[in-house]
Structures are given as structure tokens and as C-alpha cells.
Design a protein around this motif. Structure first.
Motif, PDB file in Angstrom:
ATOM      1  N   VAL A   8     -57.291  88.576   1.291  1.00 48.24           N
ATOM      2  CA  VAL A   8     -57.427  89.290   0.378  1.00 48.24           C
ATOM      3  C   VAL A   8     -57.079  90.124   0.044  1.00 48.24           C
ATOM      4  O   VAL A   8     -56.661  90.569  -0.850  1.00 48.24           O
ATOM      5  N   ALA A  34     -54.693  91.463  -2.600  1.00 47.95           N
ATOM      6  CA  ALA A  34     -55.205  92.406  -3.952  1.00 47.95           C
ATOM      7  C   ALA A  34     -54.758  93.530  -4.449  1.00 47.95           C
ATOM      8  O   ALA A  34     -54.194  94.608  -5.235  1.00 47.95           O
ATOM      9  N   ALA A  51     -65.069  89.778  -2.278  1.00 43.31           N
ATOM     10  CA  ALA A  51     -64.259  88.856  -3.263  1.00 43.31           C
ATOM     11  C   ALA A  51     -63.904  89.261  -4.218  1.00 43.31           C
ATOM     12  O   ALA A  51     -62.907  89.794  -5.360  1.00 43.31           O
ATOM     13  N   SER A  52     -65.238  89.378  -5.244  1.00 42.72           N
ATOM     14  CA  SER A  52     -65.484  89.653  -6.685  1.00 42.72           C
ATOM     15  C   SER A  52     -64.804  90.837  -6.892  1.00 42.72           C
ATOM     16  O   SER A  52     -64.135  91.183  -8.054  1.00 42.72           O
ATOM     17  N   ARG A  80     -61.301  90.295  -6.623  1.00 48.06           N
ATOM     18  CA  ARG A  80     -60.677  89.738  -8.001  1.00 48.06           C
ATOM     19  C   ARG A  80     -60.740  90.614  -9.827  1.00 48.06           C
ATOM     20  O   ARG A  80     -60.016  90.429 -10.365  1.00 48.06           O
ATOM     21  N   ALA A  81     -61.484  90.867  -9.554  1.00 45.64           N
ATOM     22  CA  ALA A  81     -61.785  92.483 -10.819  1.00 45.64           C
ATOM     23  C   ALA A  81     -60.897  92.922 -10.881  1.00 45.64           C
ATOM     24  O   ALA A  81     -59.634  93.236 -12.097  1.00 45.64           O
ATOM     25  N   SER A  89     -57.712  92.549  -9.487  1.00 44.57           N
ATOM     26  CA  SER A  89     -56.736  92.037  -9.480  1.00 44.57           C
ATOM     27  C   SER A  89     -56.554  91.746 -11.189  1.00 44.57           C
ATOM     28  O   SER A  89     -54.961  91.241 -12.091  1.00 44.57           O
ATOM     29  N   ILE A  90     -57.451  91.398 -11.700  1.00 48.18           N
ATOM     30  CA  ILE A  90     -57.299  90.841 -12.836  1.00 48.18           C
ATOM     31  C   ILE A  90     -56.835  92.219 -13.930  1.00 48.18           C
ATOM     32  O   ILE A  90     -55.877  92.006 -14.638  1.00 48.18           O
TER      33      ILE A  90
END
Lengths: 271, 295
Positions: B10, B14, B141-142, B145-146, B148-149
Motif C-alpha cells: 500500500v 501511494a 490506509a485512509s 488513499r487521500a 493518492s486521490i
């Protein structure tokens, strides 16, 4: 001027304006830090002509072009392009900045620079396509750089770079062109190539305004001259306007330069 | 990445996206000749983060909410940019001088605030100093994810506006004459850079995200003279640095991820500097030998 590929646009093409002056300036004053660079400039430029803007260093020649293009704020006065403000007539105006104004090490090819001339008519998210590419190639060809189209611009000579800028302006398909020292530090062959292009443009009904340094060639190149030194000293047909007296006024107390100019003019007249 | 634990995978994914976005954003800074602007707005995030912590604590929060801290970072960055513009206009100093002033002053303010916070009873647990050097390994992970977005959105925006951005970077005054809103495009560039910096704060930290903005872009510039190649190449070098650095750091205990990523990027830059086709040191040396030789 209207071509089939051209998208419907709010801008009229130049032909409808043949009765109005391509560039009309009234009471224009421009100041940098409260010091006037241009003072009360009044001008009407005749259509279908090659016009020279002539004056000493610091006379405000480049400033005049930039003020017309909205690149610097004007203190007072107004500028009209074919009778309307510049903002409404962008599609009719092409611009050739001074060569030193950009970084020639920039990672683009000659063709890519010339294609930028078509962006004014392209929307934001439209990519340049076949038509734009063809137009850019044609423009490069007409300045004699067809073989250099895929060269990175830093690999071109100074004269070739100047011609790339000229080609970009051609790709704009404008009616009025403002060119800031297109003849600066180019070789004689390039200068001849450029003047040939300008004459062809005039033949097609376009108007070209050129900031120029060399008094010797001014008589040969221009139909009309604007003698500028903060104010307009004189503006009119070259033959009757570029007199010794007027040049003396334009160049002020710089006698050595002026005498040099006088000698050159005599030489030119004798020759 | 078979054989790697889920967490490393992960983090690698990222940081690859982040490295790619930093490469692209860095190209814009480089071509617009604003490399120092990245530094200025990056350092200006620090007082923003510290101030956000103080506000959060004063309002009864823990001061650890990542969204509040990152919002503070964004406010700090924007304040930094505005300060640069104001100083440049008001004092009539060069861009570079204005950026250097802002960089120093804001970083000084941030460091002072951090010192005060860490001396306070709860402050030493807040972990604010990790924003300076990052803590990718402990990201959840969150967070990833942020990040990455944000990275993907920045790249998408640049791809969408490539034509306009290239025009802006090459010839600003020409862009203005054909009616392009140069100021807004410039603001957009800075916004993209700010977004990338903030997305990278948690993973690699402030100092290192700034390095990650410049290294892949400069390395790519050494390797190509084509704009169309430059951006993807810089993105690829940034992404490779993200993955490479993460793998290196997971290969041994106690190797921090952020510094490894940037070291990886620096190594790629060094390779480009020496071996790049026309601009590399070797190519230049042999070119001057050819020129210098008789015949």
C-alpha cells in the motif's frame, strides 16, 4: 479571410473594416512608476502598409506595442483596433515579441512554437489537430524553415529563432501585426527573408507595424513611419516624414548618433 | 510485489502516485522558473500546521485530527504565496528575493511555534515534528488513499490543460495577447503544487516533498528536449523513486521511508546528470573533445 475550418466566432474578420484604420490611438499616456514613457500619443495607421516605429532607446517603442496589446496598463487615452477595443479584436491581431523575451532552451520544437499561433482560435480543452498542424507547417515553410520543424528551438540560430516567431504570427492568420524588433541581431539573409514575408503580407491586405532600429534601412522597408520619443514627433509617409529636421527632433541632443544618421542618409540617397 | 506484506504494498503504491504527481508538478515549477516558489509555499505550511494544532487544542480537540492539520498547512501555503506576491509588488524586489524572504520567515515562525508546542504538557505527543520528515510507514490506509486521490487529480488537471500550461510557461505575454487568463493559470499551477506538497506531507515530510518536486523534473529535463516526453518521464522517475525508496526502506529495519524515496530520486538524478544523452556530463565532455580536436 474567412476559411471553412474556422469556428464561428464573435470576432469579425478584417475585411469588413477596410474603412476604419487598423490601429487608431488617441491621447495615449503610459507611465512606469509615475514617469511618463509615452505621452499624449495620437496615431492612425493606414491599412495594408508596412509601418516603422522609429526612435532612440527608451523612446517607448516597445511600450507602445505592449500598451496596444493590453500587456501593460495605460494611464489614459484609448486604443482602437479596426474601430473597436483590443479585447474584442484579439483574433485580428498578431504579435511578435522581442526574441529575448522567452527562454530558447525551453523543451519545444519549432513546429510546436508555431502551432501556438493557432491557440487563439482553439478552445481551452481542444487539442491542436491536423488543421492546426498543417497551418503551422505552411507558416514554417513560408519563412524557409520547413526542414527545421522538428528541431528543438535552442538548436536554431538567432535568425532562425526570429523566423520561428514570425511563422507563429503567420499561423495566427491576423490582419494587423505588431512586431517588436524582428530585425534585431539577425544576419543579412534573414533580414531579407523577413522583409520579403512582410511584403507578401502587405500584398494580402494585412498591416504590419514594426519596431525598428536601423535608420539606414528604414526608408527602404517602410511605407509609413512613426517617429517616437515619448511623444510622437511625426507620423506619415516615409518619404516626406523622415526628414533630417524631424530625425534631429526625435533623437534629441544625441548629436553623434544623429550625424551618423545624417551621413548614412546622404550615403543612402547618393546610392 | 509478491512476498511483500500488505502494508508495504500500500505504501509503495501511494508513494508511487505521489512521486509521479510531484514529478509533473515539479516540471511546471521548473519550466515556469519558479523552483523556489515550491520551497517557499512548502515551508509556509509549517506555521500553518502549528497554528491549526493550537486552534484545535484551544477548541477542545486533541490537535491530532489530520484534516485540521492539513487544512492549516494549506492555509499556511496560500498565505506564503500571497506574502511572496505582496513583497514582490510592494518592495519591488525580484521574485527570487521575495521567495527567499518568505521561505525563511515562515519556516522560522513554524519552528518557533513547534518548539513552544512541544514544550507544552501534551505537545510532545502531538507528533507535529513528523510533518518535517514524514512517517510513511505509520500512515493508515485512509491517509494513503487521500494522498493518492490528490495526486491523481493533480496529474489529470495537468494532462487536461497541457496545451495552456505549455503556452504559459514558454511565452506568458503571447498567452496574454491571445486572451488567456495568465494569472489564473499561474494560480492553478501554484494550487497544484500546494496540493502535491500537502498530499506528501505525511508520507515523506515537508523537506523531502520539496526535494521530490525538483529531482525527478530536473532529471527528466536532462534527458529530453521534448515537452511531450518531459512530463511523463518526470512522472515515471518520481513513481519509480516512490516504489524504489519504499522497497529499500522495507528491506532493513529502521530505514525511514521518506528519506529513502528522496535518496532514490537523487540517485536517479545523479545517473541522469552523468549519462543523459546530450546534456549529461559524459556527453558534454565527449562533445567538447570532438570540438576541441584538430581536423
Amino acid at each position: 479571410m474567412t476559411t471553412a475550418d474556422q469556428p464561428a466566432s464573435a470576432h469579425p474578420t478584417g475585411c469588413e473594416h477596410s474603412s476604419t484604420s487598423p490601429l487608431s490611438i488617441h491621447a495615449l499616456t503610459v507611465a512606469y512608476h509615475r514617469r511618463p514613457v509615452l505621452w499624449d500619443v495620437d496615431l492612425d495607421v493606414p491599412a495594408q502598409s508596412i509601418v516603422g516605429v522609429i526612435g532612440p532607446n527608451g523612446a517607448g517603442k516597445s511600450t507602445l506595442l505592449k500598451a496596444c496589446l493590453g500587456l501593460i496598463p495605460i494611464s489614459s487615452g484609448k486604443v482602437r483596433v479596426y474601430g473597436k477595443p483590443y479585447e474584442e479584436q484579439r483574433a485580428l491581431v498578431g504579435y511578435v515579441p522581442q526574441r529575448e523575451s522567452v527562454d530558447w532552451d525551453f523543451p519545444v520544437t519549432a513546429l510546436e512554437v508555431v502551432m501556438m499561433g493557432t491557440f487563439g482560435r482553439l478552445g481551452w480543452f481542444h487539442r491542436a489537430g491536423k488543421q492546426e498542424r498543417a497551418k503551422a507547417r505552411e507558416a514554417l515553410d513560408s519563412v524557409g524553415l520547413a526542414d527545421e520543424s522538428h528541431q528543438q528551438i535552442g538548436q536554431l540560430s538567432g535568425g532562425q529563432q526570429q523566423r520561428v516567431f514570425l511563422a507563429r504570427a503567420l499561423a495566427q492568420s491576423a490582419q494587423l501585426y505588431l512586431m517588436d524588433e524582428p530585425f534585431a541581431s539577425v544576419d543579412a539573409a534573414t533580414e531579407q527573408a523577413i522583409i520579403a514575408v512582410l511584403r507578401r503580407m502587405r500584398g494580402e491586405g494585412r498591416t504590419v507595424i514594426v519596431v525598428h532600429h536601423d535608420l539606414e534601412t528604414a526608408r527602404e522597408y517602410f511605407d509609413w513611419v512613426i517617429l517616437l520619443n515619448t511623444r510622437v514627433v511625426a507620423s506619415g509617409p516615409t518619404a516626406t516624414t523622415m526628414t533630417h529636421e524631424r530625425l534631429r527632433q526625435t533623437y534629441g541632443g544625441r548629436l553623434t548618433l544623429l550625424d551618423e544618421a545624417a551621413q548614412r542618409m546622404q550615403k543612402a540617397q547618393l546610392g | 510485489m509478491i512476498g511483500l506484506d500488505y502494508n508495504t504494498q500500500v505504501v509503495a503504491a501511494a508513494t508511487a502516485l505521489l512521486g509521479g504527481a510531484a514529478g509533473v508538478a515539479g516540471c511546471l515549477l521548473l519550466l515556469r522558473r519558479r523552483a523556489l516558489m515550491g520551497d517557499a509555499l512548502g515551508h509556509a505550511t509549517l506555521p500553518g500546521i502549528a497554528a491549526a494544532y493550537l486552534v484545535s487544542v484551544a477548541m477542545g480537540g486533541t490537535g491530532k485530527e489530520p484534516w485540521i492539520l492539513l487544512a492549516g498547512a494549506a492555509v499556511g501555503a496560500i498565505a506564503g504565496v500571497i506574502a511572496v506576491l505582496v513583497i514582490r509588488r510592494g518592495a519591488r524586489v525580484s521574485d527570487e528575493t521575495a521567495m527567499a524572504i518568505v521561505l525563511g520567515a515562515f519556516f522560522g515562525l513554524g519552528t518557533a511555534l513547534l518548539t513552544v508546542i512541544q514544550a507544552s504538557p501534551k505537545g510532545h505527543q502531538a507528533g507535529l515534528s513528523s510533518f518535517i520528515l514524514g512517517h510513511a510507514a505509520s500512515m493508515v490506509a485512509s491517509d494513503l488513499r487521500a494522498a493518492s486521490i490528490v495526486a491523481l487529480a493533480c496529474v489529470a488537471l495537468v494532462v487536461l490543460l497541457t496545451k495552456e500550461l505549455r503556452l504559459l510557461c514558454f511565452d506568458e505575454s503571447f498567452a496574454r495577447t491571445i486572451g488567456r487568463p495568465v494569472r489564473w493559470l499561474d494560480a492553478l499551477v501554484l494550487l497544484i503544487v500546494t496540493a502535491v506538497v500537502i498530499a506528501g506531507l505525511q508520507a515523506v515530510g515537508l523537506i523531502l516533498i520539496l526535494a521530490l518536486l525538483i529531482l525527478p523534473a530536473t532529471a527528466a529535463r536532462l534527458c529530453t528536449d521534448r515537452f511531450a516526453t518531459l512530463l511523463p518521464l518526470a512522472a515515471a522517475l518520481g513513481a519509480v523513486s516512490g516504489v524504489g525508496g519504499t522497497l529499500v526502506s522495507s528491506s532493513a529495519p529502521n530505514l525511514p521511508t521518506g528519506p529513502c524515496i528522496v535518496l532514490f530520486a537523487a540517485a536517479l538524478f545523479a545517473v541522469a546528470l552523468i549519462f543523459a544523452p546530450r546534456r549529461g556530463l559524459l556527453a558534454r565532455a565527449s562533445a567538447s573533445r570532438v570540438r576541441g580536436s584538430p581536423s
